[in-house]
Design a protein around this motif. Structure first.
Motif, mmCIF file in Angstrom:
data_model
loop_
_atom_site.group_PDB
_atom_site.id
_atom_site.type_symbol
_atom_site.label_atom_id
_atom_site.label_comp_id
_atom_site.label_asym_id
_atom_site.label_seq_id
_atom_site.Cartn_x
_atom_site.Cartn_y
_atom_site.Cartn_z
ATOM 1 N N HIS A 63 0.832 -1.220 0.000
ATOM 2 C CA HIS A 63 0.000 0.000 0.000
ATOM 3 C C HIS A 63 0.855 1.255 0.000
ATOM 4 O O HIS A 63 1.594 1.520 0.944
ATOM 5 C CB HIS A 63 -0.949 0.048 1.188
ATOM 6 C CG HIS A 63 -1.760 1.311 1.205
ATOM 7 N ND1 HIS A 63 -2.752 1.554 0.276
ATOM 8 C CD2 HIS A 63 -1.699 2.429 1.965
ATOM 9 C CE1 HIS A 63 -3.274 2.749 0.492
ATOM 10 N NE2 HIS A 63 -2.654 3.307 1.504
ATOM 11 N N HIS A 65 1.339 5.421 -2.256
ATOM 12 C CA HIS A 65 0.891 6.416 -3.247
ATOM 13 C C HIS A 65 2.191 7.015 -3.780
ATOM 14 O O HIS A 65 2.638 8.058 -3.286
ATOM 15 C CB HIS A 65 0.033 7.494 -2.581
ATOM 16 C CG HIS A 65 -1.042 6.956 -1.685
ATOM 17 N ND1 HIS A 65 -2.270 6.568 -2.161
ATOM 18 C CD2 HIS A 65 -1.072 6.705 -0.351
ATOM 19 C CE1 HIS A 65 -3.009 6.118 -1.154
ATOM 20 N NE2 HIS A 65 -2.309 6.187 -0.045
ATOM 21 N N HIS A 216 -8.786 2.086 1.269
ATOM 22 C CA HIS A 216 -8.408 2.322 2.664
ATOM 23 C C HIS A 216 -9.527 1.783 3.544
ATOM 24 O O HIS A 216 -10.704 2.007 3.247
ATOM 25 C CB HIS A 216 -8.244 3.817 2.924
ATOM 26 C CG HIS A 216 -7.097 4.439 2.191
ATOM 27 N ND1 HIS A 216 -7.261 5.207 1.064
ATOM 28 C CD2 HIS A 216 -5.766 4.397 2.423
ATOM 29 C CE1 HIS A 216 -6.063 5.620 0.644
ATOM 30 N NE2 HIS A 216 -5.146 5.145 1.448
ATOM 31 N N HIS A 258 -4.592 -0.566 6.042
ATOM 32 C CA HIS A 258 -4.616 -0.191 7.464
ATOM 33 C C HIS A 258 -5.311 -1.227 8.335
ATOM 34 O O HIS A 258 -4.653 -1.882 9.113
ATOM 35 C CB HIS A 258 -5.201 1.212 7.689
ATOM 36 C CG HIS A 258 -4.504 2.260 6.869
ATOM 37 N ND1 HIS A 258 -3.143 2.447 6.939
ATOM 38 C CD2 HIS A 258 -4.942 3.122 5.914
ATOM 39 C CE1 HIS A 258 -2.786 3.396 6.090
ATOM 40 N NE2 HIS A 258 -3.848 3.827 5.448
ATOM 41 N N ASP A 309 2.472 3.186 2.970
ATOM 42 C CA ASP A 309 1.568 4.285 2.692
ATOM 43 C C ASP A 309 2.370 5.366 1.958
ATOM 44 O O ASP A 309 3.542 5.170 1.631
ATOM 45 C CB ASP A 309 0.890 4.810 3.959
ATOM 46 C CG ASP A 309 -0.495 5.400 3.645
ATOM 47 O OD1 ASP A 309 -0.825 5.578 2.446
ATOM 48 O OD2 ASP A 309 -1.255 5.688 4.583
HETATM 49 ZN ZN ZN Z 1 -2.980 5.350 1.771
#
Ligand code: ZN
Length: 444
Positions: A63, A65, A216, A258, A309
């Motif tokens: 996970h 970005h 998420h 998460h 993340d």
């Molecule tokens: Zn994220």
């Protein structure tokens, strides 16, 4: 190509000493003792690595970005919703498609240098310039989630369709995911609509691999309340997973990042449906959101991968560091050092990560598997002596110990050099562009 190491770590429990991996056409064709592999290979093979190296499966960042390297260090130490609404989103509104690609190029470079071969990333999309184009250009593997939001339902759904048509299955490395952003930014109707679309396109483009749903989940403990307030719907039994399950989106191809604030019912449903969780210990600590109870999730039979993340909430894409945090984070609160041992964490970063992204032939070093490999330099003070390689990988290794990173049998990074990225140019452009955006966002 022969990839050689004093240790070849095939998976979470098998190590070949003085071993090698034979790679042909992007696949692993043999793994075993070095002499045997050399004999089998015959002449004319390049050798990467030597007797001071460790070879392991490529690390999967399940996970992130990657485009958000542009926002690294731009806003820290703020509450999640304030951080998003007052800082991150206004900055992102000024970004151009070329910035999505530029940030992603830097993200790929950073990832490769720390042994990451495969990312599940999620961002805004443009047909010409996006995370997908950056992955395509650099040779890295990735699943690109196309962010879907209620505030632009038509536009974001259209982006998803366009991205699947253009990129899904490209070069066997690029996959597209449907990424409704979160339970509190996507209304129930849009969840249903995007899921119908995902299934339809998976049917049509499934040859390129599964089109997973990456979102998420339960990052914020107020999610049930936010859903109620924003969309006027009830969240049954206070269970955000039951709510999503009622919309038909919890299944084997569901990957929730998460998974912090999950109750018994949430966990039971996730396990029953075969859904996956991406655990992001560093970002969760930084934003003060709590963290996933990984021992409990794993015990329930849920596949848990590891992620960083985005670099705006971490602030790096360092999966080696993430492994250490994942091993440590649950021990103090449980007052039990036996939870999340090194081998389990190693498995989460490799085999489970691949499984989270729907890969059947990735994440371990095995004949017939895709040749995504990392070569680690073990000739370092902090990696000396060696009793247990899993212990070193999780507790002692640093990402700067990565010597080479190989995706699909192609060397993308070796001894500090990139083979597909002009790193100085990328860093220069990021420095310049980030300052322009910073001035603009402050002026506006
Ligand atoms: Zn994220």
């Amino acid at each position: 190509m022969i990839v050689r190491g004093r240790w070849v770590v095939k998976n979470y429990r098998e190590v070949v000493e003085d071993g090698a991996v034979l790679v042909e056409d992007g696949r692993i064709v043999a793994v075993g003792p070095y002499e045997e592999v050399v004999r089998e290979a015959g002449r004319g093979h390049d050798v990467v690595g030597d007797r001071n190296k460790l070879v392991m499966p490529g690390i999967v960042n399940s996970h992130t970005h990657i485009s958000m390297t542009l926002l690294r260090g731009y806003a820290d130490d703020l509450l999640l919703q304030e951080w998003l609404e007052k800082h991150i989103w206004p900055y992102e509104r000024l970004m151009k498609p070329s910035d999505y690609e530029l940030g992603a190029l830097l993200g790929v470079a950073e990832s490769l240098a720390s042994g990451v071969t495969n990312v599940c990333t999620m961002y805004h999309y443009h047909p010409e310039r996006s995370e997908a184009t950056a992955l395509l250009k650099t040779g890295m593997r990735g699943t690109v989630g196309i962010a879907i939001f209620s505030w632009d339902r038509e536009g974001t759904l259209k982006n998803f369709v366009d991205a699947v048509r253009r990129f899904h299955g490209r070069e066997g490395r690029i996959r597209i995911a449907s990424s409704p952003h979160a339970p509190y930014t996507v209304d129930p109707e849009l969840w249903r609509e995007s899921e119908t679309l995902r299934r339809e396109y998976e049917e049509r483009y499934g040859d390129g691999g599964p089109i997973i749903l990456a979102t998420h989940l339960a990052e914020d403990w107020r999610e049930p309340e936010m859903v109620r307030e924003r969309f006027g719907v009830e969240v049954p039994d206070g269970s955000i997973v039951k709510y999503l399950d009622g919309l038909g989106v919890i299944h084997e191809e569901f990957l929730g990042a998460h998974g912090i604030h999950l109750n018994d019912l949430d966990i039971e449903i996730l396990a029953r449906r075969g859904a996956k969780i991406a655990h992001n210990p560093v970002a969760n600590m930084k934003l003060g959101m709590g963290y996933a109870d990984t021992p409990r999730l794993l015990e329930a039979g849920i596949t848990v991968g590891l992620g960083t993340d985005g670099p705006a909430s971490n602030n790096t894409l360092d999966m080696v560091e993430t492994m250490k945090f994942a091993a440590l984070i649950n021990k103090p609160l449980k007052r039990d050092p036996r939870v999340t041992p090194a081998r389990t964490v190693f498995r989460m970063a490799t085999e489970y990560g691949a499984k989270c992204l729907g890969y059947e032939d990735l994440g371990v070093i095995e004949e017939g598997y895709r040749a995504d490999l990392v070569v680690v330099d073990m000739d370092r003070p902090h990696l000396t002596p060696v009793y247990d390689v899993y212990s070193h990988i999780v507790y002692a290794m640093r990402s700067s110990d990565v010597y080479a990173t190989i995706v699909d049998g192609r060397i993308l990074y070796e001894d500090g050099e990139y083979t597909t990225i002009d790193i100085d140019d990328v860093m220069d452009r990021v420095r310049k562009r980030s300052m322009e955006l910073y001035e603009e966002v402050r002026g506006g």
